[in-house]
Design a protein around this motif. Structure first.
Motif, PDB file in Angstrom:
ATOM      1  N   UNK A   1      63.300  54.324  41.456  1.00  0.00           N
ATOM      2  CA  UNK A   1      61.833  54.574  41.371  1.00  0.00           C
ATOM      3  C   UNK A   1      61.258  54.035  40.161  1.00  0.00           C
ATOM      4  N   UNK A   2      62.071  54.226  38.994  1.00  0.00           N
ATOM      5  CA  UNK A   2      61.541  53.745  37.755  1.00  0.00           C
ATOM      6  C   UNK A   2      61.435  52.303  37.665  1.00  0.00           C
ATOM      7  N   UNK A   3      62.232  51.651  38.275  1.00  0.00           N
ATOM      8  CA  UNK A   3      62.152  50.210  38.172  1.00  0.00           C
ATOM      9  C   UNK A   3      60.911  49.623  39.002  1.00  0.00           C
ATOM     10  N   UNK A   4      60.919  50.382  40.175  1.00  0.00           N
ATOM     11  CA  UNK A   4      59.571  50.203  40.999  1.00  0.00           C
ATOM     12  C   UNK A   4      58.234  50.387  40.008  1.00  0.00           C
ATOM     13  N   UNK A   5      58.314  51.290  39.466  1.00  0.00           N
ATOM     14  CA  UNK A   5      57.002  51.365  38.326  1.00  0.00           C
ATOM     15  C   UNK A   5      57.030  50.397  37.440  1.00  0.00           C
ATOM     16  N   UNK A   6      58.074  49.737  36.859  1.00  0.00           N
ATOM     17  CA  UNK A   6      57.999  48.759  36.069  1.00  0.00           C
ATOM     18  C   UNK A   6      57.359  47.320  36.907  1.00  0.00           C
ATOM     19  N   UNK A   7      58.019  47.328  38.191  1.00  0.00           N
ATOM     20  CA  UNK A   7      57.438  46.129  38.847  1.00  0.00           C
ATOM     21  C   UNK A   7      55.882  46.071  39.115  1.00  0.00           C
ATOM     22  N   UNK A   8      55.577  47.236  39.471  1.00  0.00           N
ATOM     23  CA  UNK A   8      54.059  47.456  39.841  1.00  0.00           C
ATOM     24  C   UNK A   8      53.229  47.235  38.633  1.00  0.00           C
ATOM     25  N   UNK A   9      53.845  47.612  37.259  1.00  0.00           N
ATOM     26  CA  UNK A   9      52.995  47.390  36.072  1.00  0.00           C
ATOM     27  C   UNK A   9      53.030  45.966  35.557  1.00  0.00           C
ATOM     28  N   UNK A  10      54.201  45.323  36.218  1.00  0.00           N
ATOM     29  CA  UNK A  10      54.229  43.997  35.677  1.00  0.00           C
ATOM     30  C   UNK A  10      53.389  43.268  36.400  1.00  0.00           C
ATOM     31  N   UNK A  11      52.725  43.693  37.575  1.00  0.00           N
ATOM     32  CA  UNK A  11      52.015  42.920  38.482  1.00  0.00           C
ATOM     33  C   UNK A  11      50.614  42.680  37.825  1.00  0.00           C
ATOM     34  N   UNK A  12      50.237  43.606  36.710  1.00  0.00           N
ATOM     35  CA  UNK A  12      48.542  43.822  36.373  1.00  0.00           C
ATOM     36  C   UNK A  12      48.785  42.562  35.005  1.00  0.00           C
ATOM     37  N   UNK A  13      49.785  41.899  34.749  1.00  0.00           N
ATOM     38  CA  UNK A  13      49.987  41.089  33.734  1.00  0.00           C
ATOM     39  C   UNK A  13      50.064  39.744  34.286  1.00  0.00           C
ATOM     40  N   UNK A  14      49.430  38.734  33.366  1.00  0.00           N
ATOM     41  CA  UNK A  14      49.674  37.123  34.089  1.00  0.00           C
ATOM     42  C   UNK A  14      51.162  36.975  34.342  1.00  0.00           C
TER      43      UNK A  14
END
Length: 485
Positions: free
Chosen positions: A95-108
């Motif tokens: 679940x923590x890795x999924x948070x990082x994945x969703x956060x990464x989609x906000x950046x170019x």
């Protein structure tokens, strides 16, 4: 920009605005839900009895609640080695890795690329005819076939104009927090299981000791019956009855031995280790006084019980998923850019600025026709939201009912244990009287057998009552949200 291009641009802007408006109007509305169970939770567990709000045993750390050093040691081993708990910890990492994945989609998204290709256009095509008449340098035509070598950077960025990506990230964070509470719930259950199995093991040890004492009494009664038979004071039937009862008790002894082995292995399974002896002290079991429990008020369950908090976070995550699914109906804006070197011959890559290649593209696109997939995804998210609400309500209701039942059980089991103690004392006295009468031939063997059986059953039930008394306190401690702190 010429007049015609200006005219086209002026026509395009209203068209884009109209498309956005149409898409926005076509987005469905989510189902409005209310937490009615949470809003209507009673003020007390027992309406006729006011509760003490200043104390709640669920807030007591487990190392303070359990005082048996052997049990504390077992719980510490279980927390370190239990496989189910370790699996749950990995779910938290996922679940923590999924948070990082969703956060990464906000950046170019920026990547480096290096590529080569070789193409040959037909002579009688616009590309081939153009190449045949074009000269790179005087007297040098474009090579045929034509190679292409490139290297540089490429970037892609979805602008979060509707905060869809931020909503998806918030949903992932809520799910992550629910997995943390799920771990706490597994930990609370684990401590409860270890404690209850430990008390059951001590109860079996004490039942085995009682059975061995009973076997000793039966052996004495058998010896007396044999002496009386020789003196013609009784018959062979009495001897055989005592022999059968003795054999039955010895067989039961092996059954309890097996139960002890299985219970030890059950505890070892919870501790994540291979079979070995469970260190314990059985002598003080019957004199153990259960610790007092304070229930507080029902609303404190919302903050103490990890399963309720887990269901609450899952409900929040489901609501955010619905919001993110609804924003899929809106247009998305993506920007793509490239910057690098490109030439049809490797040696030309260093010739600048001729070999420099760059591009910048912006796209605004939204669904207009055939939105069935988006609608299905939204409807699925909306249904999961309603389902999460029902799960949350069910968890709260079950938690309240568990505490209400266990509070009643604590009182009733205490009365049951008291009466069983009185029954056991009376039957112990009757055994001594029956044995004396039988020795003096003033009572028959049936009276002795019945008294011994009744006394054995009462003692075994008394030990079982003590085990239930201790386990009920553990259950209500866990039910109040204790064990994970």
């Amino acid at each position: 920009m010429n007049t015609m291009e200006n005219l086209k641009t002026k026509r395009l802007i209203p068209a884009i605005a109209l498309s956005i408006a149409l898409v926005g109007c076509s987005a469905p509305k989510a189902t409005v839900i209310r937490d009615q169970i949470k809003e209507n939770i009673p003020q007390n567990f027992q309406p006729s009895t006011p509760q003490d709000t200043s104390h709640n045993s669920g807030a007591t750390p487990w190392r303070q609640f359990f005082t048996d050093p052997n049990l504390v040691s077992l719980i510490e081993t279980a927390i370190t080695n239990n496989q189910e708990l370790l699996i749950t910890l990995q779910q938290i990492e996922i679940a923590k890795s999924n948070v990082g994945y969703k956060k990464g989609k906000l950046s170019p998204f920026v990547a480096a690329k290096l590529g080569t290709s070789l193409t040959k256009a037909g002579r009688y095509t616009s590309e081939g005819a153009g190449d045949a008449t074009t000269e790179i340098e005087p007297g040098k035509e474009i090579p045929d076939p034509l190679g292409n070598f490139e290297g540089g950077l490429m970037a892609n960025w979805e602008i979060d104009i509707w905060k869809k990506l931020r909503t998806e990230k918030a949903a992932a964070v809520a799910h992550y927090l629910s997995t943390v509470e799920g771990k706490n719930f597994v930990l609370s259950n684990l401590i409860e299981e270890v404690a209850n199995n430990y008390y059951e093991l001590l109860a079996l040890d004490n039942q085995l000791d009682i059975l061995r004492q009973y076997i000793g009494l039966q052996q004495k009664a058998l010896d007396i019956s044999r002496i009386q038979k020789q003196a013609a004071a009784t018959t062979e039937l009495a001897v055989k009855k005592f022999e059968a009862e003795l054999a039955k008790s010895k067989a039961t002894e092996y059954t309890i031995h097996q139960q002890i082995t299985e219970k030890e292995n059950q505890i070892n399974t919870l501790l994540g280790r291979y079979p070995q002896e469970i260190v314990r002290t059985k002598d003080s079991f019957m004199s153990t006084i259960p610790p007092p429990v304070y229930t507080g008020i029902p609303s404190q369950l919302l903050a103490n019980r990890p399963d309720i908090k887990q269901a609450e976070w899952e409900l929040k995550s489901a609501k955010l998923d619905v919001e993110a699914a609804r924003k899929e109906f809106y247009p998305s804006l993506e920007i793509s850019a490239t910057l690098g070197l490109e030439a049809f011959k490797p040696s030309y890559l260093v010739k600048m600025p001729e070999s420099i290649a760059a591009g910048l593209v912006g796209e605004l696109a939204g669904p207009l026709i055939n939105k069935s997939a988006i609608k299905a995804n939204f409807q699925s998210a909306d249904a999961r939201q309603i389902q999460a609400l029902y799960e949350y309500d069910k968890t709260i209701l079950n938690a309240y009912l568990d505490i209400a039942n266990l509070m009643s059980k604590v009182k009733n089991i205490a009365q049951y244990y008291q009466l069983k103690s009185e029954e056991t004392l009376a039957l112990d006295q009757s055994i001594d009287i029956a044995n004396q009468l039988f020795s003096n031939a003033r009572a028959d063997y049936l009276e002795v057998l019945l008294n011994q059986r009744d006394a054995l059953d009462a003692k075994l039930e008394l030990i079982e009552a003590k085990q239930k008394q201790l386990s009920t306190v553990v259950d209500i401690y866990k039910g109040l949200g204790g064990g994970w702190k």
